[in-house]
Enzyme design. Structure first.
Site: not given
Length: 411
Positions: A101-103, A142
């Site tokens: 996943a990434k946001g 991040d």
């Protein structure tokens, strides 16, 4: 070629090598869920400001989805999608029980006060709290975010679901963060480099290193490589670049960078043009900053024998082909920089167990995972007669495909 196109291209090449069914291939490429939310907050001056937040949940066949949240003004759906997909293959290569996943939120964190960042983080968490969770999707820091950001997410999430320290990783140690997490990606780079060099009868000691980037990953990699006997001869950051053919004093450089908010002006070496850093004469080049920095325009000029991709997607596919013909060995990002997510996994395990590991155990386990990951990639290279990047992608894609089929999810 942008990150999404390059990642998808690598996936498709791996799928072809593996002989995947076309329907399965298509299902593995399409994200499980894409989330887009509007976040409006009151600024300190009383005005309202709106930001757009994203979360792409790519795949959960092997376990809860995992990936960072970045705050940057250039965050966009394609970038988040590419990085989410990359996390799926990265966690599979590391053989940790996660998906990808990434946001991110499209904002400039440097232009926001601490109070404004906290309000933005809490509103974003309110919008996605029912779509993340300990066994669903576990965010992490991040670009533009840190352990404090994770603490705010943990607190806001806990208002809805009860105290849940395992819902995010990269937390402050006082809130269940893991010892060794700050250095994890840089330490993983060291272990991966050791494994690659050992394959060719070499060690860290005596090798000349050039590192692009002196943030968390680059600075830890430089420090640990130097302690292991490597000679770091050139480093750059956003303020400039410095070179010393006899080896930079990394401890002094870190002190200077901390006191001056960058390496510019460091008197322990000669200032050089940051644009020439990647083409400096060296044994090992470590891009640890932005993506796309090694491309068709500079690939022919690169003199390193080995490239360790500490950054995400630092090498364009066109450059890959040029460097391969030159005999340069590239350790790909989905293996080289997986130390961070691996120790995030350790943190998650510790939170679920309610038992904290000492730092020595964290580091020893990380070395085991990184070394085993390299060995597994090499085995795929031998089986499919491919380079390290494609070996890593075939390894990751194969593990996800097998889990998908075993769960009966194939189209």
């Amino acid at each position: 070629m942008n990150a999404l196109a390059a990642t998808s291209r690598n996936f498709k090449q791996a799928a072809k090598l593996l002989g995947l069914d076309s329907k399965l291939e298509k299902s593995l490429l399409i994200p499980f869920r894409e989330i887009k939310v509007e976040c409006t907050i009151p600024k300190d001056d009383g005005t309202l400001a709106s930001y757009v937040g994203f979360r792409v949940q790519h795949d959960n066949a092997r376990g809860p989805m995992k990936g960072g949240i970045r705050y940057h003004h250039e965050v966009d759906p394609d970038e988040v999608n590419a990085l989410a997909q990359l996390m799926t293959w990265k966690t599979a290569v590391a053989n940790i029980p996660y998906g990808g996943a990434k946001g991110g939120i499209g904002c400039s964190p440097g232009d926001l006060s601490i109070s404004e960042l906290e309000r933005l983080t809490r509103v974003f968490t309110q919008k996605i709290h029912d779509l993340i969770g300990i066994h669903t999707d576990v965010p992490a820091p991040d670009m533009g975010t840190n352990s404090q950001t994770m603490a705010w997410i943990l607190d806001e999430y806990s208002k809805f679901h009860g105290y849940s320290p395992a819902v995010v990783t990269g937390k402050p140690v006082d809130l269940g963060g893991s010892l060794g997490r700050d250095a994890a990606t840089g330490r993983g780079v060291l272990f991966a480099t050791e494994a690659l060099l050992a394959e060719h009868g070499k060690g860290i000691a005596g090798q000349r290193f050039v590192i692009q980037g002196f943030g968390n990953v680059g600075s830890w990699a430089a420090q640990l490589i130097s302690e292991a006997g490597g000679k770091v001869i050139a480093i750059s950051d956003v303020t400039g670049a410095v070179k010393n053919s006899n080896g930079l004093d990394i401890a002094k450089l870190m002190k200077h960078s901390s006191e001056n908010r960058g390496i510019k002006g460091f008197d322990g070496g000669d200032a050089i043009d940051p644009r020439s850093l990647l083409t400096e004469e060296c044994d090992v080049l470590i891009p640890a900053a932005l993506g796309g920095v090694i491309n068709k325009d500079n690939a022919n000029e690169i003199k390193a024998k080995y490239i360790i991709e500490a950054a995400n997607h630092p090498t364009d596919p066109e450059a890959d082909e040029i460097l391969s013909k030159k005999g340069v060995l590239i350790l790909p990002d989905i293996l080289a920089n997986s130390g961070g997510v691996t120790v995030s996994y350790f943190e998650w395990v510790q939170n679920i167990q309610g038992f904290m590991w000492d730092e020595e155990k964290v580091n020893n386990e990380l070395k085991t995972y990184m070394t085993r990951g390299f060995r597994d990639v090499k085995e795929m290279c031998r089986s499919h007669h491919c380079d390290l990047r494609m070996g890593a992608f075939t390894l990751g894609v194969n593990r996800v495909a097998r889990a998908t089929v075993l769960r009966g999810w194939e189209a």
